[in-house]
Structures are given as C-alpha cells and as structure tokens.
Design an enzyme around this catalytic site. Sequence first.
Site, PDB file in Angstrom:
ATOM      1  N   GLU A  49       0.856  -1.187   0.000  1.00  0.00           N
ATOM      2  CA  GLU A  49       0.000   0.000   0.000  1.00  0.00           C
ATOM      3  C   GLU A  49       0.887   1.230   0.000  1.00  0.00           C
ATOM      4  O   GLU A  49       1.952   1.243   0.631  1.00  0.00           O
ATOM      5  CB  GLU A  49      -0.893   0.012   1.243  1.00  0.00           C
ATOM      6  CG  GLU A  49      -1.725   1.282   1.344  1.00  0.00           C
ATOM      7  CD  GLU A  49      -2.726   1.282   2.507  1.00  0.00           C
ATOM      8  OE1 GLU A  49      -2.493   0.581   3.505  1.00  0.00           O
ATOM      9  OE2 GLU A  49      -3.734   1.993   2.389  1.00  0.00           O
ATOM     10  N   CYS A 250      -6.387   1.086   3.265  1.00  0.00           N
ATOM     11  CA  CYS A 250      -7.325   2.216   3.387  1.00  0.00           C
ATOM     12  C   CYS A 250      -7.340   3.098   2.153  1.00  0.00           C
ATOM     13  O   CYS A 250      -8.353   3.749   1.888  1.00  0.00           O
ATOM     14  CB  CYS A 250      -6.987   3.049   4.615  1.00  0.00           C
ATOM     15  SG  CYS A 250      -7.428   2.214   6.152  1.00  0.00           S
ATOM     16  N   ASN A 372     -11.888  -3.483   1.260  1.00  0.00           N
ATOM     17  CA  ASN A 372     -10.780  -3.637   2.197  1.00  0.00           C
ATOM     18  C   ASN A 372     -11.290  -3.468   3.618  1.00  0.00           C
ATOM     19  O   ASN A 372     -11.809  -2.404   3.942  1.00  0.00           O
ATOM     20  CB  ASN A 372      -9.721  -2.561   1.947  1.00  0.00           C
ATOM     21  CG  ASN A 372      -8.722  -2.473   3.093  1.00  0.00           C
ATOM     22  OD1 ASN A 372      -7.981  -3.422   3.349  1.00  0.00           O
ATOM     23  ND2 ASN A 372      -8.725  -1.359   3.820  1.00  0.00           N
ATOM     24  N   GLU A 373     -11.183  -4.482   4.412  1.00  0.00           N
ATOM     25  CA  GLU A 373     -11.390  -4.334   5.861  1.00  0.00           C
ATOM     26  C   GLU A 373     -12.608  -3.444   6.150  1.00  0.00           C
ATOM     27  O   GLU A 373     -12.521  -2.483   6.909  1.00  0.00           O
ATOM     28  CB  GLU A 373     -10.118  -3.713   6.448  1.00  0.00           C
ATOM     29  CG  GLU A 373      -9.934  -3.881   7.920  1.00  0.00           C
ATOM     30  CD  GLU A 373      -8.672  -3.159   8.400  1.00  0.00           C
ATOM     31  OE1 GLU A 373      -7.587  -3.750   8.278  1.00  0.00           O
ATOM     32  OE2 GLU A 373      -8.764  -2.027   8.886  1.00  0.00           O
TER      33      GLU A 373
HETATM   34  O1  AHR Z   1      -1.722  -1.446   6.909  1.00  0.00           O
HETATM   35  C1  AHR Z   1      -2.182  -0.195   7.321  1.00  0.00           C
HETATM   36  C2  AHR Z   1      -3.698  -0.099   7.334  1.00  0.00           C
HETATM   37  O2  AHR Z   1      -4.233  -0.968   8.280  1.00  0.00           O
HETATM   38  C3  AHR Z   1      -4.385  -0.481   6.061  1.00  0.00           C
HETATM   39  O3  AHR Z   1      -4.445   0.571   5.181  1.00  0.00           O
HETATM   40  C4  AHR Z   1      -5.753  -0.877   6.509  1.00  0.00           C
HETATM   41  O4  AHR Z   1      -6.338  -1.844   5.688  1.00  0.00           O
HETATM   42  C5  AHR Z   1      -5.546  -1.341   7.934  1.00  0.00           C
HETATM   43  O5  AHR Z   1      -6.426  -0.741   8.801  1.00  0.00           O
END
Ligand code: AHR
Length: 648
Positions: A49, A250, A372-373
């Site tokens: 990321e 994120c 994502n999450e």
């Molecule tokens: O890895 C950092 C962040 O942690 C990522 O962007 C997110 O998916 C998680 O909350």
Amino acid sequence: MKHLTFLFTATLAGLISAAAADPTPVHVTIHGDQPGKPVSPLLYGIFFEDINYAADGGLYAELVQNRSFEYYGPKQPSLFAWETVERQGMTCKPKANIAQPMHVNNPTYVTLILTGTSGEAGLANLGYDGGLPLKQGATYDFSIHARRTKGEPAPLRVALEAPDGTVLGRAEVPAPGTAWKKLTATLTPTRDEPLARLVVTCASPGELHLDMVSLFPRDTFKGRPNGLRKDLAQAIADLQPKTVRFPGGCIVHGNGLANAYRWKDTVGDVAQRRPNNNRWGYHQTYGLGYFEYMQFCEDIGATPVPILPVGVSCGFHAPFQVAVGEALQPWIQDVIDLVEFANGPVSSKWGRVRADMGHPAPFGLKMIGLGNEEHDTEAFRRIFPLFADALRAQHPEIQIVGTSGLGEGVPLFDLMKQCRTAISDEHYYNKPEWFLENHQRFDTWPRTGPKIYVGEYAARGNSLFNALAEAAYLTGIERNADHVIMTAYAPLLARYKFTQWNQANLIHFNDAQVVLTPNYHVQRLFGNHLGNRYLPNTVTLADGSPALSGNIPLLAVSPTLAESAGRIYLKLVNPTENPLSARIEFKGLGKIQTQAEATVMAGAREAANNQKQPDFIAPVSSPLAVGSTFTYAVPPMSVQIINLRTEK
Ligand code: AHR
C-alpha cells in the site's frame, strides 16, 4: 521436576524474564507415516500500500517530487518541492496555471515569467528528503513537457547540481515551441551525490510553461521504464512472495468516495493519469499504477490480488459515504473492466490499453478482492452481494476475495460465507502475546465456507520478540495451510521520517539505505522454505504433556515436506528466554541424510535493526549433523529452519 513445575505455573512474562539454567527437554516427533495436509503454494505473499511513502518517494523510482505541479497536500501547493533559481541578472516568477493544460487529467502546470537580458532562471526540484540521490556514472532519463508563449525560442538547460552549486551533469533540450511537447535528455553524474537538485533554466526572457518534469534512473528493477527502485524491489523479490495484494489498504476506499482509488486513473501514459490525494496525507502520482503492479507481479512470479473499492468509503473517516442507485454502477463496472484490462484480448477496449502499454499478452489475473477491511454496516451488507454476483456472472473464472471486516472477530465472515466468496480476507494488528496465545486459531476452524486469507497482520513492533510471535503464529497457519491459503504482513514499506504508521513496518528505507527488520527475516525464511505437505507432529515435555504454557507454545514447530525436492523444512520457534533441548525424531520418512543446514535467528527479546546496525538481528546458516533422530539445542528467543534431505 522443579523446573517443570515452574514451566507449568509461570505466566509467559515470568517465563521470558527468568532464564533457566538448564535447557528444558522437549520431544518433537514428526510423523511421515501419517497423511499430512496439503500446504497452499500461495501461503506467503506481500501486501503493498502507498502508506509511509511506499510508492511515491519509495518503490516507484521517480526522483522528482511533484513532477506535475498537481501536489495534493493539505493546502495543495502547486510548487511544493520546487524552488526558484535566478542567476546572473535574470529573474523568474513561477505561478500555477490551468489555461490550456497538456491534458485534462493533468490540469495544473507552472508558468515561468522570465525577465532580464542576461543570465538564466528557472526552477529546481528538491526531491523527497532534501535532495535527489545520484550515483556516479549511472544514466538518468530526464523528460519535460514544455511550451513557450512569449519571448525568443531558446533551449532549456538541465543540470544536476550538488548543494554547493557544483554541476555534476548537464544537458540541453531543444527550444520549446508554442504547443506542448515532450522533450528528453540523458544525464550522467560525475560523482555520487545524496542531496542533488535538478535544475531547469532558460536564458531567454518571456513566458515558459512546464509540466511533467521527470528524472528517472535507467537502472530500475528488471530495467523496466517507469519502473521500480532496484534495491527495494529486490528486497521484496527476495521474500519470494507468491501473491501481491495491492494497492491497499485504506487508500482503496479513501477518505470519501471522490478520493477512492479508481484503477482506470492509474493506467496509460503517465502524463495523462489523474493523480489523487493519498488518504495517508500526501500526493499519489499513480505513476506506479495497475499496469506496473501487474508487471511487477509477473517479474517476481507472484499472483496479483488487486483490491477494489465497492462504493463505500472508509469506515474510519466520517462522513461515511455510499454510492446508491445509478451511481453504484460505475463501481461495479470498474471490477468487470479490470478483468478485461488484465486478461482481455488486444481487440477489447481495455485489453488494447494494456497492449499499448507494452503487454499484449494477458497478465493471467485469477483473483479480485472486493473491499478492504470494511466496517459492518447495513450499506455494505446490501452492496457487497451486488458486486459478487456481477463479477461471478461475467467472470466465473475469477476467484472472489471477500473481506471479513476489521479484527480477529471477523464480523463480516458470515456475509462472505453467504455470498460464497472463494476466500475471505481477515486483518489484525495485535500484541505479540495475542499471536502466541492464538497460534491454534485455525486448528478447529470449520473447513466449510471461504478459504482464509490473513491479508494484513503484525504483532505491533519490530523487535525480535515481535517477529518470533509472528513466526509462532505462522507455524499454526502452516499446520492449517489447507484452509488458510494466503497471508501477508502489513505494512510492507516505510520511509524514515515520512511514516504515518509507526507501530511496525516490514522494511524501512531512505534514499540511501534499506533496513530489513527481524520480521522481514521471518517472512523471508518462511516464504523461502515451504513444502507442499504438512507433516503431523507432536511436541511434548519429558512427561508427555504438550509443550505449552497455557496456550502459549514453548516451542512452536512446523515441518513441511517438499516432495519433489526431497526436502524437509523444519521450523522451530522458541519465543521464551529459556534454552531448550529438542529431541527430534522422524518417523516414516525413510532415511534422512546426515548433512543438513540450520539457519538461525536469535538474540535478545527487544533487539532490533536500525540504520546504524542494519544487520544486528539476521539469520545465520551453518551445517548441522542430523539423522532420523537427533538432539538440537534451541537457543532462547530464536527462530530456525533446519533444512534436511530425505534419501530417495
Ligand atoms: O496497513 C495499514 C492499514 O491498516 C491499512 O491501510 C488498513 O487496511 C488497515 O487498517
């Protein structure tokens, strides 16, 4: 016996603070005579990321910061990282301009108003951290888009300068005309300089318009144009990752829907990509975009796992936004079109874009992550099935990676099960003790429902103990690698002084250095030594009871057999400060060759690597005499892989 009583009654804190005088005997029996579970060949991967300047200012090899004058910082200052240069009487007034830009996606450029009858004036770029790092004798490709609207045409002067003004390399590009044109030159510095400036000037007064000012090292990873910084890419390649999850994290769903990561903005000519505000607070050029990610995957033999936003914004960032009705369709279409971009024929719209970028052959995309999450909201529960159904209907060949939501409680796992996603992605950043206590998490996990991807995890620190907690947890995952099929540590990269995530990162770097953490070494050791069959085993104390303190393993063990290579990789993790004496016995595996190799990483619990001592904690390999039964002294606070050969 006294010592054993101590082991059973002590807490882990007690265990790790009181070093025992005599090694504790532990029996490890490995059963080649029992059927072992298959091990997923995709088990070890990476998660990339653009956080902590991982892409721009990191893996993406561009040396110029804010090359397109679009900088999205808190105040969007177009001239961020640039300074004015005025010499021998000529003056320069730079201002951001948007009239007649070179491309609608790249709307801002700089206009230089040059005044004077002698001298030269222009701009200098300051790079990412006080200067651009240059290597003596290396080739750098310079390019610029320029036009002139007032004054006599004159060439642009390009110089690489040391902080004291010494010129280390010089070139000229032809005089810009009245229409935008890309002009190029190559430069070769006469010496190394860690803090150089890229200086672009002109000696003719009038009005000059400049955009997309780039300085790129020719020597990128695998020599790719618009490619990746070689040392960082190599450190990643050395992990031998089998999957690359990208581009987040994120940044995928962004701060709001307008800020989400839309892959179509990141492909095609770099000068025509639409940059974006990075959700982590800096600028994303998208120079490292979907094509470059997939090319990197191909270059390192990894399966791409792109994560796409699903029309909901980041749950951590108020106000929560959701695309509804008609507005949802483009988000779904992005998912469908990505398959065409990656795998479609050259005759298709998006397959053509890929081919024009230099890759007519398909990339062979097999998986797509949706979301994502995500937070457990009514909106997400309503929207997610629409994405899954649409993708499955049009591309049943693509495996859907769903999201289990935030944390080990996997709040969205039931939805993923209901939507029949092939895989569900779970994330947790917990204390090391959690990883030790939960190393058996998957032993009783139902084998129905989606396979598991632990797509982000870390034990919140870069000390040896944090790394060993992760290693112990991974031994539990290897034991269940028939069902937990993919993993990735997070975050991957962190530029010193430019971090937004400070708990722990896998690789730290600046322009000059790449520092590998103990956690990195665990990932590398484990990823480079994985068999295809897990060998059932027991790990007991002298009285036959399991070698556990509560749920915490005194010795975490994972033996896997690489059948075609005739090798056994035996991983042993001792997360305590007690030395152990392990009696290791192989059953049903025929003869074991007597010469093996042990690769050991051991040290003090809080030991870590840093810029001054980058290799303070690192694995060391040495020959080891073994047999079907042998005794091995396991150092306190250690991880090791014993690499054995079976006799055919
Ligand atoms: O890895 C950092 C962040 O942690 C990522 O962007 C997110 O998916 C998680 O909350």
